[in-house]
Design a protein around this motif. Structure first.
Motif, PDB file in Angstrom:
ATOM      1  N   LYS A   3     -44.810  62.394 -84.279  1.00  0.00           N
ATOM      2  CA  LYS A   3     -45.342  62.792 -82.795  1.00  0.00           C
ATOM      3  C   LYS A   3     -45.354  64.114 -82.433  1.00  0.00           C
ATOM      4  O   LYS A   3     -46.387  64.465 -81.474  1.00  0.00           O
ATOM      5  CB  LYS A   3     -44.252  62.010 -81.871  1.00  0.00           C
ATOM      6  CG  LYS A   3     -44.629  62.001 -80.395  1.00  0.00           C
ATOM      7  CD  LYS A   3     -43.713  61.090 -79.468  1.00  0.00           C
ATOM      8  CE  LYS A   3     -43.950  60.879 -78.187  1.00  0.00           C
ATOM      9  NZ  LYS A   3     -45.253  60.232 -77.939  1.00  0.00           N
ATOM     10  N   GLN A  55     -49.131  70.898 -80.201  1.00  0.00           N
ATOM     11  CA  GLN A  55     -49.099  72.095 -79.249  1.00  0.00           C
ATOM     12  C   GLN A  55     -48.717  73.271 -80.219  1.00  0.00           C
ATOM     13  O   GLN A  55     -48.377  73.351 -81.198  1.00  0.00           O
ATOM     14  CB  GLN A  55     -47.858  71.673 -78.248  1.00  0.00           C
ATOM     15  CG  GLN A  55     -47.905  70.813 -77.006  1.00  0.00           C
ATOM     16  CD  GLN A  55     -47.756  69.337 -77.781  1.00  0.00           C
ATOM     17  OE1 GLN A  55     -47.350  69.298 -78.908  1.00  0.00           O
ATOM     18  NE2 GLN A  55     -47.888  68.448 -76.778  1.00  0.00           N
ATOM     19  N   GLN A 115     -43.338  71.993 -77.617  1.00  0.00           N
ATOM     20  CA  GLN A 115     -42.710  70.508 -77.556  1.00  0.00           C
ATOM     21  C   GLN A 115     -41.344  70.884 -78.546  1.00  0.00           C
ATOM     22  O   GLN A 115     -41.296  71.867 -79.346  1.00  0.00           O
ATOM     23  CB  GLN A 115     -43.432  69.558 -78.523  1.00  0.00           C
ATOM     24  CG  GLN A 115     -44.382  68.818 -77.836  1.00  0.00           C
ATOM     25  CD  GLN A 115     -43.987  68.123 -76.611  1.00  0.00           C
ATOM     26  OE1 GLN A 115     -43.126  67.451 -76.705  1.00  0.00           O
ATOM     27  NE2 GLN A 115     -44.323  68.454 -75.305  1.00  0.00           N
ATOM     28  N   SER A 141     -46.924  69.786 -66.791  1.00  0.00           N
ATOM     29  CA  SER A 141     -47.981  69.333 -67.691  1.00  0.00           C
ATOM     30  C   SER A 141     -48.271  70.691 -68.233  1.00  0.00           C
ATOM     31  O   SER A 141     -48.649  70.602 -69.424  1.00  0.00           O
ATOM     32  CB  SER A 141     -49.159  68.891 -66.833  1.00  0.00           C
ATOM     33  OG  SER A 141     -49.348  69.905 -65.949  1.00  0.00           O
ATOM     34  N   THR A 151     -48.829  57.894 -79.570  1.00  0.00           N
ATOM     35  CA  THR A 151     -49.661  58.228 -78.690  1.00  0.00           C
ATOM     36  C   THR A 151     -49.061  57.921 -76.958  1.00  0.00           C
ATOM     37  O   THR A 151     -49.778  58.445 -76.171  1.00  0.00           O
ATOM     38  CB  THR A 151     -50.911  57.351 -78.677  1.00  0.00           C
ATOM     39  OG1 THR A 151     -50.492  55.868 -78.546  1.00  0.00           O
ATOM     40  CG2 THR A 151     -51.861  57.284 -79.772  1.00  0.00           C
ATOM     41  N   SER A 184     -45.766  71.202 -71.287  1.00  0.00           N
ATOM     42  CA  SER A 184     -45.869  70.108 -72.189  1.00  0.00           C
ATOM     43  C   SER A 184     -46.928  70.341 -73.077  1.00  0.00           C
ATOM     44  O   SER A 184     -47.212  69.899 -74.341  1.00  0.00           O
ATOM     45  CB  SER A 184     -46.003  68.722 -71.561  1.00  0.00           C
ATOM     46  OG  SER A 184     -47.153  68.507 -71.022  1.00  0.00           O
ATOM     47  N   SER A 185     -48.122  71.120 -72.569  1.00  0.00           N
ATOM     48  CA  SER A 185     -49.010  71.495 -73.506  1.00  0.00           C
ATOM     49  C   SER A 185     -49.098  72.545 -74.314  1.00  0.00           C
ATOM     50  O   SER A 185     -49.716  73.173 -75.246  1.00  0.00           O
ATOM     51  CB  SER A 185     -50.406  71.639 -72.492  1.00  0.00           C
ATOM     52  OG  SER A 185     -50.231  72.745 -71.781  1.00  0.00           O
ATOM     53  N   TYR A 191     -49.789  60.471 -74.469  1.00  0.00           N
ATOM     54  CA  TYR A 191     -50.957  61.365 -75.018  1.00  0.00           C
ATOM     55  C   TYR A 191     -52.159  60.378 -74.826  1.00  0.00           C
ATOM     56  O   TYR A 191     -52.052  59.123 -74.661  1.00  0.00           O
ATOM     57  CB  TYR A 191     -50.784  61.763 -76.380  1.00  0.00           C
ATOM     58  CG  TYR A 191     -49.828  62.833 -76.511  1.00  0.00           C
ATOM     59  CD1 TYR A 191     -49.763  64.135 -75.995  1.00  0.00           C
ATOM     60  CD2 TYR A 191     -48.759  62.643 -77.574  1.00  0.00           C
ATOM     61  CE1 TYR A 191     -48.855  64.976 -76.148  1.00  0.00           C
ATOM     62  CE2 TYR A 191     -47.667  63.414 -77.651  1.00  0.00           C
ATOM     63  CZ  TYR A 191     -47.741  64.688 -77.078  1.00  0.00           C
ATOM     64  OH  TYR A 191     -46.843  65.609 -77.380  1.00  0.00           O
ATOM     65  N   GLN A 192     -53.379  61.047 -74.967  1.00  0.00           N
ATOM     66  CA  GLN A 192     -54.498  60.369 -75.142  1.00  0.00           C
ATOM     67  C   GLN A 192     -54.611  59.758 -76.501  1.00  0.00           C
ATOM     68  O   GLN A 192     -53.872  60.267 -77.355  1.00  0.00           O
ATOM     69  CB  GLN A 192     -56.010  61.190 -74.957  1.00  0.00           C
ATOM     70  CG  GLN A 192     -56.076  62.071 -73.538  1.00  0.00           C
ATOM     71  CD  GLN A 192     -56.351  60.921 -72.604  1.00  0.00           C
ATOM     72  OE1 GLN A 192     -57.002  60.022 -72.731  1.00  0.00           O
ATOM     73  NE2 GLN A 192     -55.882  61.157 -71.373  1.00  0.00           N
ATOM     74  N   LEU A 215     -42.993  65.516 -72.353  1.00  0.00           N
ATOM     75  CA  LEU A 215     -44.564  65.005 -72.271  1.00  0.00           C
ATOM     76  C   LEU A 215     -45.243  65.131 -70.865  1.00  0.00           C
ATOM     77  O   LEU A 215     -46.369  64.689 -71.026  1.00  0.00           O
ATOM     78  CB  LEU A 215     -44.514  63.798 -72.802  1.00  0.00           C
ATOM     79  CG  LEU A 215     -43.856  63.280 -74.168  1.00  0.00           C
ATOM     80  CD1 LEU A 215     -43.422  61.971 -74.414  1.00  0.00           C
ATOM     81  CD2 LEU A 215     -44.932  63.785 -75.271  1.00  0.00           C
ATOM     82  N   TYR A 219     -48.685  64.938 -83.868  1.00  0.00           N
ATOM     83  CA  TYR A 219     -49.699  64.324 -83.004  1.00  0.00           C
ATOM     84  C   TYR A 219     -50.228  65.147 -82.003  1.00  0.00           C
ATOM     85  O   TYR A 219     -51.283  65.364 -81.652  1.00  0.00           O
ATOM     86  CB  TYR A 219     -49.449  62.917 -82.805  1.00  0.00           C
ATOM     87  CG  TYR A 219     -50.502  62.290 -82.020  1.00  0.00           C
ATOM     88  CD1 TYR A 219     -51.492  61.543 -82.699  1.00  0.00           C
ATOM     89  CD2 TYR A 219     -50.630  61.975 -80.527  1.00  0.00           C
ATOM     90  CE1 TYR A 219     -52.432  60.892 -82.051  1.00  0.00           C
ATOM     91  CE2 TYR A 219     -51.757  61.619 -79.873  1.00  0.00           C
ATOM     92  CZ  TYR A 219     -52.704  60.830 -80.766  1.00  0.00           C
ATOM     93  OH  TYR A 219     -53.545  60.262 -80.061  1.00  0.00           O
ATOM     94  N   GLY A 220     -49.097  65.748 -81.202  1.00  0.00           N
ATOM     95  CA  GLY A 220     -49.330  66.616 -79.889  1.00  0.00           C
ATOM     96  C   GLY A 220     -50.022  67.912 -80.198  1.00  0.00           C
ATOM     97  O   GLY A 220     -50.694  68.213 -79.434  1.00  0.00           O
TER      98      GLY A 220
END
Lengths: 219, 295
Positions: free
Chosen positions: A139, A145, A78, A71, A97, A74-75, A100-101, B192, A142-143
């Motif tokens: 995507k 990072q 990417q 985690s 999404t 992934s933050s 993701y949130q 992810l 969207y993320g």
């Protein structure tokens, strides 16, 4: 932000990358050129943690990428590669999404940035290759990072999309570290980017690159 | 009136005969079909995700044969390790883990399918060999078991299904978000932040326990686990496991009960093997799906 230290990567017993030392700045666009099989993809996969190095480390924010939790990793980082088959019934907005949130505002922004608004309610599985590549890049947007790795991200884009995409990336590179591989020097030279070349298992930075210079290096 | 008795002759309660028939024969059979059909379908759904293969299912990939081998070892060779159910579950799990391990080295989902089918053939051959050397009495009970039936589940075995059915569903639903992300592939899921290996392992455990449990109690049941997930995806038009898991369960349960009912003399005036009815029902649906996919 990202530092390669004495990196060596072997695949199937063969040395692909050797003795790589490089420090990427916190922001900016880096383009990595190299011939087929030079190890561009292997390098990106090693940086994002999908491939383990045989020697050396990849550091992100002072920590080894391969020791980060999934985690955490992934933050920060990417990676996008070639479009791969997507199962049926996943609409574009759901695809963006997934993992993701959900954030409606961000979805709209990203779809506009990559000119995907018309495809909003369609299934990603029904997209053409180029549209799927755009969806994958969306995507990534969207993320949001801080580090993006892109393996030949413009392969399937039509020419207007390609120009638009690079303009967006140049803008994003003001706040992010973006590393992209390309095989076409003509595409690379037009970008406001630092150009690196992988040849003979090593990564070299080109100072004041010219098209002819790059072509000579690659030959 | 008839008495419902415990095994030691103690009268539990008195009921009219039709009720006894219902409680002792009809109901256990329907419940067995419902739960076995349901969990096999959830197993199929998860296997299709993990192996990235629309034709993955408990029987197609040879998982049922893995469980069958364990049952054959028990019934034919007299090797017992903690009961039939446990052995069958272990048999199914070993086969699934073998396929998962193989799938790392394979590029095409077709190759995995072929390996699963071939492995299934090998196990069948092994079982046939065991049959030759086994005693008539053991052979008879094994052959009867291998035809597949929901009617031989005893009330005490029904407890296994009643406990494990909801438990397996619960585990499946608990991981449903991660299963959604896993649809993108194990590498993308791990980028992810999803621990693909752990999620796949849980999917395998659910699929293995479901297949082992239902196979040991009802025999190898054909096609439900393959066709019900497809029907649920096709009906709901979704990829979300929080919907697909319950839908596959319900559809699989319904298909199994329907097939069981059709087999019980309604169709042919004679009692058919439930697997024959299931194959007749499901094979055309699957063929349609393959042809449609292949374009």
């Amino acid at each position: 932000m990202i530092a390669l230290k004495n990196l060596q990567v072997n695949l199937g017993g063969k040395v692909i990358l050797e003795d790589l030392n490089f420090q990427f700045e916190k922001t900016g666009l880096y383009v990595i050129l190299g011939n087929n099989g030079a190890g561009k993809t292997t390098l990106l996969k090693t940086i994002c943690g999908l491939q383990n190095p045989n020697h050396g480390i990849v550091e992100a924010e002072g920590k080894s990428v391969h020791q980060l939790s999934l985690s955490e990793r992934s933050s920060i980082i990417q990676y996008v590669d070639d479009p791969s088959p997507i199962p049926a019934f996943i609409k574009l907005t759901e695809y963006l999404t997934l993992g993701y949130q959900e954030d409606g505002m961000q979805i709209e922004t990203v779809m506009q940035q990559l000119q995907l608004v018309d495809l909003k309610d369609r299934e990603v599985a029904s997209f053409s290759r180029g549209q799927q590549q755009k969806a994958m890049l969306a995507k990534l947007f969207y993320g949001d990072q801080p580090v993006w790795l892109m393996d030949e991200p413009s392969n399937y884009l039509d020419y207007p999309s390609l120009l638009h995409f690079w303009a967006e990336i140049q803008e994003k590179a003001k706040q992010k570290l973006i590393i992209a591989t390309l095989h076409n020097p003509e595409e690379a030279i037009k970008l406001d980017a630092q150009i690196l070349i992988i040849e003979q298992k090593r990564l070299n930075k080109l100072e004041n690159p010219s098209l002819n210079g790059i072509i000579q290096e690659l030959n | 009136m008839a008495n419902v008795m415990l095994s030691n002759g103690l009268i539990l309660w008195q009921l009219p005969e039709w009720k006894v028939l219902l409680w002792q024969f009809r109901l256990p059979r329907v419940v067995a079909a419902l739960i076995a059909g349901g969990i096999l379908s959830v197993a199929g759904l998860l296997m299709q995700n993990v192996f990235k293969n629309p034709l993955a299912g408990p029987d197609v990939l040879g998982i049922s044969q893995g469980a069958s081998l364990a049952v054959a070892l028990s019934l034919l060779a007299g090797i017992h390790v903690g009961g039939l159910v446990l052995m069958a579950v272990i048999g199914a799990l070993i086969y699934l883990l073998f396929l998962l391990w193989m799938s790392k080295y394979l590029r095409s989902p077709i190759t995995l399918l072929l390996i699963g089918v071939m492995g299934g053939f090998m196990i069948s051959a092994f079982i046939s060999t065991m049959e030759v050397f086994s005693k008539a009495e053991a052979l008879k009970s094994f052959v009867l078991w291998s035809m597949g039936s929901f009617s031989k589940v005893s009330p005490s075995q029904l407890i296994y299904l009643l406990i494990m059915g909801p438990l397996l569903m619960g585990i499946g639903l608990w991981f449903s978000k991660s299963f959604d992300v896993l649809l993108l592939g194990r590498q993308k899921a791990s980028l992810l932040g999803v621990n693909s290996r752990r999620v796949m392992l849980f999917a395998i455990i659910v699929a293995g326990v479901a297949t082992g449990l239902s196979t040991s109690l009802c025999g190898p049941i054909a096609f439900v686990g393959l066709v019900a997930p497809h029907l649920s995806k096709w009906l709901l038009k979704t990829y979300q496991h929080k919907l697909l898991i319950p839908a596959s369960f319900i559809i699989g349960a319904s298909v199994a009960v329907l097939a069981d009912w059709l087999s019980s003399g309604v169709l042919a005036g004679a009692i058919l093997p439930v697997n024959a009815t299931l194959s007749i029902l499901a094979a055309p649906v699957i063929l349609y799906l393959i042809v449609k996919k292949a374009g």
